[in-house]
Design a protein around this motif. Sequence first.
Motif, PDB file in Angstrom:
ATOM      1  N   HIS A  66      39.764  56.802  52.771  1.00 15.19           N
ATOM      2  CA  HIS A  66      40.524  56.250  54.003  1.00 15.19           C
ATOM      3  C   HIS A  66      40.669  54.729  54.503  1.00 15.19           C
ATOM      4  O   HIS A  66      40.418  54.036  54.337  1.00 15.19           O
ATOM      5  N   ARG A  67      42.483  54.316  54.798  1.00 12.62           N
ATOM      6  CA  ARG A  67      42.373  52.569  55.313  1.00 12.62           C
ATOM      7  C   ARG A  67      42.315  52.420  56.546  1.00 12.62           C
ATOM      8  O   ARG A  67      42.340  53.271  57.228  1.00 12.62           O
ATOM      9  N   SER A  68      41.530  51.186  56.358  1.00 10.25           N
ATOM     10  CA  SER A  68      40.844  50.462  57.783  1.00 10.25           C
ATOM     11  C   SER A  68      41.464  49.263  57.474  1.00 10.25           C
ATOM     12  O   SER A  68      41.676  48.601  56.952  1.00 10.25           O
ATOM     13  N   ALA A  69      40.953  48.343  58.714  1.00 10.89           N
ATOM     14  CA  ALA A  69      40.947  47.223  58.597  1.00 10.89           C
ATOM     15  C   ALA A  69      40.092  46.236  57.852  1.00 10.89           C
ATOM     16  O   ALA A  69      40.991  45.255  56.822  1.00 10.89           O
ATOM     17  N   LEU A  70      39.062  46.593  57.515  1.00 13.39           N
ATOM     18  CA  LEU A  70      38.562  46.115  56.704  1.00 13.39           C
ATOM     19  C   LEU A  70      38.814  46.237  55.833  1.00 13.39           C
ATOM     20  O   LEU A  70      38.994  45.265  53.748  1.00 13.39           O
ATOM     21  N   ASN A  71      38.978  47.781  55.301  1.00 14.58           N
ATOM     22  CA  ASN A  71      40.132  47.742  53.118  1.00 14.58           C
ATOM     23  C   ASN A  71      41.334  47.461  53.033  1.00 14.58           C
ATOM     24  O   ASN A  71      40.911  46.205  52.140  1.00 14.58           O
ATOM     25  N   LEU A  72      42.426  46.475  53.967  1.00 18.42           N
ATOM     26  CA  LEU A  72      42.967  45.846  53.860  1.00 18.42           C
ATOM     27  C   LEU A  72      42.214  44.665  54.114  1.00 18.42           C
ATOM     28  O   LEU A  72      42.762  43.316  52.734  1.00 18.42           O
ATOM     29  N   LEU A  73      41.354  43.289  54.686  1.00 16.76           N
ATOM     30  CA  LEU A  73      40.482  42.630  54.145  1.00 16.76           C
ATOM     31  C   LEU A  73      41.064  42.383  52.997  1.00 16.76           C
ATOM     32  O   LEU A  73      40.519  41.260  52.926  1.00 16.76           O
ATOM     33  N   VAL A  74      39.399  43.235  52.402  1.00 12.95           N
ATOM     34  CA  VAL A  74      38.648  43.249  51.142  1.00 12.95           C
ATOM     35  C   VAL A  74      39.550  43.167  50.168  1.00 12.95           C
ATOM     36  O   VAL A  74      39.897  42.698  49.458  1.00 12.95           O
ATOM     37  N   ARG A  75      40.922  44.376  50.450  1.00  7.05           N
ATOM     38  CA  ARG A  75      42.028  44.262  49.113  1.00  7.05           C
ATOM     39  C   ARG A  75      42.533  42.091  49.013  1.00  7.05           C
ATOM     40  O   ARG A  75      42.861  42.389  47.906  1.00  7.05           O
ATOM     41  N   ARG A  76      42.853  42.278  49.790  1.00  9.54           N
ATOM     42  CA  ARG A  76      43.383  40.784  50.621  1.00  9.54           C
ATOM     43  C   ARG A  76      42.570  39.806  49.724  1.00  9.54           C
ATOM     44  O   ARG A  76      43.237  38.702  48.953  1.00  9.54           O
ATOM     45  N   ALA A  77      41.270  40.119  50.790  1.00 10.01           N
ATOM     46  CA  ALA A  77      40.178  38.208  50.071  1.00 10.01           C
ATOM     47  C   ALA A  77      40.296  39.085  48.478  1.00 10.01           C
ATOM     48  O   ALA A  77      40.497  37.837  47.239  1.00 10.01           O
ATOM     49  N   LEU A  78      40.052  40.131  47.948  1.00 10.96           N
ATOM     50  CA  LEU A  78      40.172  40.216  46.066  1.00 10.96           C
ATOM     51  C   LEU A  78      41.464  39.615  45.801  1.00 10.96           C
ATOM     52  O   LEU A  78      41.633  38.698  44.268  1.00 10.96           O
ATOM     53  N   THR A  79      42.158  40.012  45.734  1.00 10.41           N
ATOM     54  CA  THR A  79      44.020  39.617  45.609  1.00 10.41           C
ATOM     55  C   THR A  79      43.970  38.127  45.332  1.00 10.41           C
ATOM     56  O   THR A  79      44.230  37.688  45.049  1.00 10.41           O
ATOM     57  N   LEU A  80      43.605  37.459  46.232  1.00 10.76           N
ATOM     58  CA  LEU A  80      43.483  35.976  47.330  1.00 10.76           C
ATOM     59  C   LEU A  80      42.428  35.336  45.460  1.00 10.76           C
ATOM     60  O   LEU A  80      42.820  34.439  44.915  1.00 10.76           O
ATOM     61  N   GLY A  81      40.954  36.361  45.635  1.00  4.61           N
ATOM     62  CA  GLY A  81      41.007  35.336  44.733  1.00  4.61           C
ATOM     63  C   GLY A  81      40.985  36.174  42.899  1.00  4.61           C
ATOM     64  O   GLY A  81      40.393  34.591  42.011  1.00  4.61           O
ATOM     65  N   ALA A  82      41.488  36.830  42.632  1.00  2.00           N
ATOM     66  CA  ALA A  82      41.900  37.416  41.998  1.00  2.00           C
ATOM     67  C   ALA A  82      43.153  36.234  41.563  1.00  2.00           C
ATOM     68  O   ALA A  82      43.502  35.755  40.482  1.00  2.00           O
ATOM     69  N   ILE A  83      44.220  35.450  42.277  1.00  2.00           N
ATOM     70  CA  ILE A  83      45.044  34.956  41.858  1.00  2.00           C
ATOM     71  C   ILE A  83      44.407  33.164  41.364  1.00  2.00           C
ATOM     72  O   ILE A  83      44.702  32.645  40.663  1.00  2.00           O
ATOM     73  N   ALA A  84      43.396  33.167  42.656  1.00  2.00           N
ATOM     74  CA  ALA A  84      42.506  32.155  42.485  1.00  2.00           C
ATOM     75  C   ALA A  84      42.072  31.727  40.789  1.00  2.00           C
ATOM     76  O   ALA A  84      42.072  30.864  40.414  1.00  2.00           O
ATOM     77  N   CYS A  85      41.040  32.407  40.480  1.00  2.00           N
ATOM     78  CA  CYS A  85      41.011  32.583  38.816  1.00  2.00           C
ATOM     79  C   CYS A  85      41.929  32.915  38.503  1.00  2.00           C
ATOM     80  O   CYS A  85      41.054  32.361  37.022  1.00  2.00           O
ATOM     81  N   GLY A  86      42.920  33.356  38.403  1.00  2.00           N
ATOM     82  CA  GLY A  86      44.182  33.712  37.322  1.00  2.00           C
ATOM     83  C   GLY A  86      44.849  31.981  36.688  1.00  2.00           C
ATOM     84  O   GLY A  86      44.655  31.474  35.970  1.00  2.00           O
ATOM     85  N   GLY A  87      44.146  31.222  37.929  1.00  2.00           N
ATOM     86  CA  GLY A  87      45.120  30.202  38.475  1.00  2.00           C
ATOM     87  C   GLY A  87      44.411  29.565  37.213  1.00  2.00           C
ATOM     88  O   GLY A  87      44.486  27.730  36.460  1.00  2.00           O
ATOM     89  N   LEU A  88      42.524  29.090  37.658  1.00  2.00           N
ATOM     90  CA  LEU A  88      41.301  28.595  37.275  1.00  2.00           C
ATOM     91  C   LEU A  88      41.502  28.888  35.604  1.00  2.00           C
ATOM     92  O   LEU A  88      41.188  28.163  34.835  1.00  2.00           O
ATOM     93  N   ALA A  89      41.859  30.446  35.196  1.00  2.00           N
ATOM     94  CA  ALA A  89      41.371  30.286  33.637  1.00  2.00           C
ATOM     95  C   ALA A  89      42.271  29.996  32.957  1.00  2.00           C
ATOM     96  O   ALA A  89      42.161  29.260  31.532  1.00  2.00           O
ATOM     97  N   VAL A  90      43.779  29.572  33.787  1.00  2.00           N
ATOM     98  CA  VAL A  90      44.749  28.962  32.809  1.00  2.00           C
ATOM     99  C   VAL A  90      44.665  27.424  32.436  1.00  2.00           C
ATOM    100  O   VAL A  90      45.700  26.622  32.034  1.00  2.00           O
ATOM    101  N   LEU A  91      44.187  26.974  33.882  1.00  2.00           N
ATOM    102  CA  LEU A  91      43.618  25.026  33.326  1.00  2.00           C
ATOM    103  C   LEU A  91      42.393  24.999  33.532  1.00  2.00           C
ATOM    104  O   LEU A  91      42.886  24.069  31.769  1.00  2.00           O
ATOM    105  N   PHE A  92      41.522  25.868  32.731  1.00  2.00           N
ATOM    106  CA  PHE A  92      40.870  25.080  32.486  1.00  2.00           C
ATOM    107  C   PHE A  92      40.167  26.999  31.870  1.00  2.00           C
ATOM    108  O   PHE A  92      39.112  27.487  31.686  1.00  2.00           O
ATOM    109  N   PRO A  93      40.975  26.776  30.295  1.00  2.00           N
ATOM    110  CA  PRO A  93      40.526  27.971  29.089  1.00  2.00           C
ATOM    111  C   PRO A  93      39.288  27.628  29.143  1.00  2.00           C
ATOM    112  O   PRO A  93      38.928  29.300  28.776  1.00  2.00           O
ATOM    113  N   SER A  94      38.708  27.685  28.462  1.00  2.00           N
ATOM    114  CA  SER A  94      37.279  27.058  27.925  1.00  2.00           C
ATOM    115  C   SER A  94      35.780  27.278  28.592  1.00  2.00           C
ATOM    116  O   SER A  94      35.511  28.210  28.293  1.00  2.00           O
TER     117      SER A  94
END
Length: 131
Positions: free
Chosen positions: A22-50
């Motif tokens: 079921h969808r809830s406000a907490l689910n939405l918050l977690v999904r958005r936080a994970l999405t932003l975290g994935a974007i940040a990690c992707g950016g860091l991976a591009v900047l620092f591949p090593s």
Amino acid sequence: MIIKVLLLASLGSAGLFVLRGHRSALNLLVRRALTLGAIACGGLAVLFPSAVTRTAELVGVGRGTDLVLYVLCVAFLFVSTSLYTRHTDMHDRFVELTRQQALLEAELVGLREVLADASDRHVSSQQSGQH
């Protein structure tokens, strides 16, 4: 060894996500936080591949590209389950709306019949009163 624990925990969370369903406000918050975290990690991976390779070695994966592949597989699993849950919710809402519309249409047909009968009786009483 650490990667196995992380991957199994991720798969377990995906399974729990599917079971809760079921969808809830907490689910939405977690999904958005994970999405932003994935974007940040992707950016860091591009900047620092090593750093990706070092992180992969720390968790027990030989190469950074393998770690990226594992992470993408888990992310795909979460996206797929999220879309499945959303599709199921939309289907349930569609069924409910269809039922409500059918009931309203049946009520409208009934009201039209009542009004038509009342109108016919009114016209009949006026015609009999004129003669």
